[in-house]
Design an enzyme around this catalytic site. Structure first.
Site, short mmCIF file in Angstrom:
data_model
loop_
_atom_site.label_atom_id
_atom_site.label_comp_id
_atom_site.label_asym_id
_atom_site.label_seq_id
_atom_site.Cartn_x
_atom_site.Cartn_y
_atom_site.Cartn_z
N HIS A 1 -5.64 5.09 7.11
CA HIS A 1 -4.79 6.27 6.71
C HIS A 1 -5.07 7.60 7.09
O HIS A 1 -5.74 7.61 8.22
CB HIS A 1 -5.60 6.20 5.05
CG HIS A 1 -5.15 5.15 4.09
ND1 HIS A 1 -4.33 5.29 3.07
CD2 HIS A 1 -5.39 3.88 3.96
CE1 HIS A 1 -4.08 4.41 2.60
NE2 HIS A 1 -5.04 3.41 3.11
N ASP B 1 0.72 -1.20 -0.06
CA ASP B 1 0.05 0.10 0.03
C ASP B 1 0.93 1.25 0.06
O ASP B 1 0.36 2.22 -0.71
CB ASP B 1 -1.00 -0.17 1.22
CG ASP B 1 -2.02 0.81 0.97
OD1 ASP B 1 -2.39 1.38 -0.12
OD2 ASP B 1 -3.11 1.06 1.86
N ASN C 1 -0.67 6.21 4.19
CA ASN C 1 -1.12 5.22 5.16
C ASN C 1 -0.71 6.03 6.56
O ASN C 1 0.03 6.92 6.58
CB ASN C 1 -0.46 3.86 5.19
CG ASN C 1 -0.77 2.94 4.20
OD1 ASN C 1 -1.64 2.22 4.13
ND2 ASN C 1 -0.09 3.22 2.83
N CYS D 1 -4.40 4.70 -2.30
CA CYS D 1 -5.22 3.79 -3.18
C CYS D 1 -5.37 4.47 -4.50
O CYS D 1 -5.87 5.43 -4.58
CB CYS D 1 -6.40 3.12 -2.79
SG CYS D 1 -7.46 2.25 -3.96
#
Length: 320
Positions: free
Chosen positions: A211, A18, A251, A242
């Site tokens: 996040h 991520d 994040n 994303c």
């Protein structure tokens, strides 16, 4: 001196999945492998290693299986791979993966944008994925993106999350990952949903993936831990987001989460090395440092043992 947060929870660092997926840059395999080994060696309990997403859509994940093949079975035991279909599972398992994070979105619109199918279609394929994982002696998690808000549909009803968590097609998943994909949740909201997942769905380890878009990443993670989550996700330097979720930013920072929870393995020296790794990676990628704890570690408050200095790493002091 450490002041461990109670109740305890572990960190899973998701930098290599991520964290990287929104950068658009492919980090060389050898650099990814070196980072994996550094993080595991420092004591980070587990990592998200990469994704089986199409490399034409998410180029930074293109060499995920090359990384997998470069690691030992013992190292892979602490690493997870993002998958979204049984075909992903089969391909990753053939390369040596044994820990799979099967991800789907709570809302159809995001699942269609992210995976190319409805939420129900992803659920329908889950039993086959569970069976494939069982055949190689692996573990599989149910990961629920957009558990709080969706970039296309707005607020998500908690009952929708609970219905998916209770769906019989999810039988066989050992963990459940509740994701604040957009970073728009507030601590009380996170605590409430995690508590309901713990009380009203099958017993599984609960993981919170947050996040920091609205500055609540650490607070939300601590709220999740207090409500029953025993693992939280973070990325070095707050890297990531994303590519199929407009409005999502980085994040929650691994450094911030670690400083907040202070697990037994985290010493000032280990923390200093994590900051160095973070700074090196962010410099390579041309990304800003979003971790407040990492910034604090570079302050001039040298009387505070968590601040990095040029002294040897002894007596709890970190090196620069």
């Amino acid at each position: 001196m450490n002041y461990p947060f109670e109740p305890r929870a572990e960190l899973r660092d998701v930098t290599l999945r991520d964290g990287l997926q929104l950068t658009g840059k492919v980090l060389p395999t050898e650099e990814k492998v070196a980072l994996v080994r550094e993080l595991l060696g420092l004591g980070v309990p587990s990592l998200e290693l990469g994704s089986m997403a199409r490399p034409d859509l998410v180029p930074p994940m293109a060499n995920t299986l090359d990384v997998v093949r470069s690691l030992t079975p013992e190292e892979l035991e602490r690493c997870w791979i993002w998958v979204a279909t049984p075909r992903h599972v089969a391909k990753a398992a053939a390369a040596g993966v044994r820990n799979f994070q099967y991800c789907l979105s709570v809302t159809d619109s995001h699942n269609t944008a992210n995976i190319g199918r409805t939420t129900d279609a992803s659920l329908a394929a889950l039993p086959e994925a569970v069976e494939l994982v069982a055949s190689v002696g692996g573990r599989i998690q149910l990961c629920l993106a957009t558990s709080f808000t969706c970039p296309f549909e707005g607020q998500v009803a908690p009952d929708r999350v609970l219905a998916i968590a209770n769906d019989p097609r999810a039988t066989g998943t050992e963990d459940i990952v509740i994701c604040d994909t957009l970073g728009q949740a507030a601590p009380a909201q996170v605590g409430s949903l995690i508590a309901r997942v713990r009380a009203e769905t099958p017993e599984r380890r609960i993981i919170f993936h947050g996040h920091d878009t609205w500055g609540q990443g650490v607070a939300n993670s601590l709220s999740a831990i207090g409500a029953g989550a025993t693992m939280v996700d973070g990325a070095l330097g707050g890297l990531g987001g994303c590519p199929f979720a407009p409005g999502a930013s980085g994040n929650t920072s691994s450094e911030d989460l670690l400083f907040a929870t202070q697990p037994d393995w985290l010493t000032p020296a280990a923390f200093g090395r994590l900051v160095e790794l973070s700074e090196g990676l962010l410099g390579t990628l041309g990304e800003p440092q979003r971790s407040r704890a990492a910034q604090g570690a570079r302050s001039k408050a040298e009387a505070f043992e968590w601040v990095m200095t040029d002294r040897a790493a002894e007596g709890g002091k970190a090196v620069a």
